[in-house]
Write a protein that holds these residues in place. Structure first.
Motif, PDB file in Angstrom:
ATOM      1  N   ALA A 192       0.975  -0.931   0.046  1.00 20.28           N
ATOM      2  CA  ALA A 192      -0.041   0.037  -0.064  1.00 20.28           C
ATOM      3  C   ALA A 192       1.176   1.104   0.091  1.00 20.28           C
ATOM      4  CB  ALA A 192      -0.809  -0.164   1.224  1.00 20.28           C
ATOM      5  N   GLU A 235     -12.311  -1.383   1.393  1.00 17.25           N
ATOM      6  CA  GLU A 235     -11.667  -0.298   1.199  1.00 17.25           C
ATOM      7  C   GLU A 235     -10.845  -0.423   0.060  1.00 17.25           C
ATOM      8  OE1 GLU A 235     -12.012   2.470   2.760  1.00 17.25           O
ATOM      9  OE2 GLU A 235     -13.540   1.559   4.252  1.00 17.25           O
ATOM     10  N   LYS A 236     -10.774   0.709  -0.735  1.00 13.68           N
ATOM     11  CA  LYS A 236      -9.797   0.588  -1.998  1.00 13.68           C
ATOM     12  C   LYS A 236      -8.493   1.372  -1.375  1.00 13.68           C
ATOM     13  CE  LYS A 236     -10.109   3.214  -6.295  1.00 13.68           C
ATOM     14  NZ  LYS A 236     -10.973   3.534  -7.149  1.00 13.68           N
ATOM     15  N   ILE A 237      -7.266   0.745  -1.658  1.00 12.23           N
ATOM     16  CA  ILE A 237      -6.123   1.069  -1.242  1.00 12.23           C
ATOM     17  C   ILE A 237      -5.068   1.090  -2.487  1.00 12.23           C
ATOM     18  CG2 ILE A 237      -4.129   0.724   0.573  1.00 12.23           C
ATOM     19  CD1 ILE A 237      -6.718   1.314   1.914  1.00 12.23           C
ATOM     20  N   THR A 265      -1.633   1.282  -4.696  1.00 14.63           N
ATOM     21  CA  THR A 265      -0.357   1.067  -4.712  1.00 14.63           C
ATOM     22  C   THR A 265       0.568   2.356  -5.022  1.00 14.63           C
ATOM     23  OG1 THR A 265      -0.339   0.031  -6.681  1.00 14.63           O
ATOM     24  CG2 THR A 265      -0.900  -1.442  -4.993  1.00 14.63           C
ATOM     25  N   ILE A 290       0.598   4.396   1.168  1.00 14.70           N
ATOM     26  CA  ILE A 290      -0.620   5.068   1.877  1.00 14.70           C
ATOM     27  C   ILE A 290       0.261   6.159   3.331  1.00 14.70           C
ATOM     28  CG2 ILE A 290      -2.793   4.136   1.535  1.00 14.70           C
ATOM     29  CD1 ILE A 290      -2.395   2.635   4.320  1.00 14.70           C
ATOM     30  N   VAL A 316      -4.598   2.465   7.910  1.00 11.08           N
ATOM     31  CA  VAL A 316      -5.990   2.609   7.826  1.00 11.08           C
ATOM     32  C   VAL A 316      -6.636   1.322   8.234  1.00 11.08           C
ATOM     33  CG1 VAL A 316      -7.811   2.429   5.938  1.00 11.08           C
ATOM     34  CG2 VAL A 316      -5.764   3.698   5.396  1.00 11.08           C
TER      35      VAL A 316
END
Length: 64
Positions: free
Chosen positions: A29, A43-45, A47, A31, A35
């Motif tokens: 991820a 959930e949309k994470i 890359t 981010i 999260v």
């Protein structure tokens, strides 16, 4: 065969294989902070990557 991977974000990490016997590559991820994903939700994470799948091949992402 060569799969082209482009970093769209500086903090993105290139996929890697967990071992020589691994069936695929691990994605990471991109981010800034952790999260929390609640039970029974999705959930949309991102890359932070763009991956070019060669003609005649199929690319898929599966949860572990």
């Amino acid at each position: 065969m060569q799969i082209k991977v482009k970093k769209l974000r500086e903090d993105a990490k290139i996929p890697s294989r967990g071992s020589a016997a691994a069936a695929g590559y691990d994605l990471y991820a991109a981010i800034p902070e952790a999260v929390a994903i609640k039970p029974h939700t999705t959930e949309k994470i991102g890359t932070g990557l763009a991956i070019a799948v060669p003609d005649g091949y199929f690319g898929a992402i599966f949860a572990r």
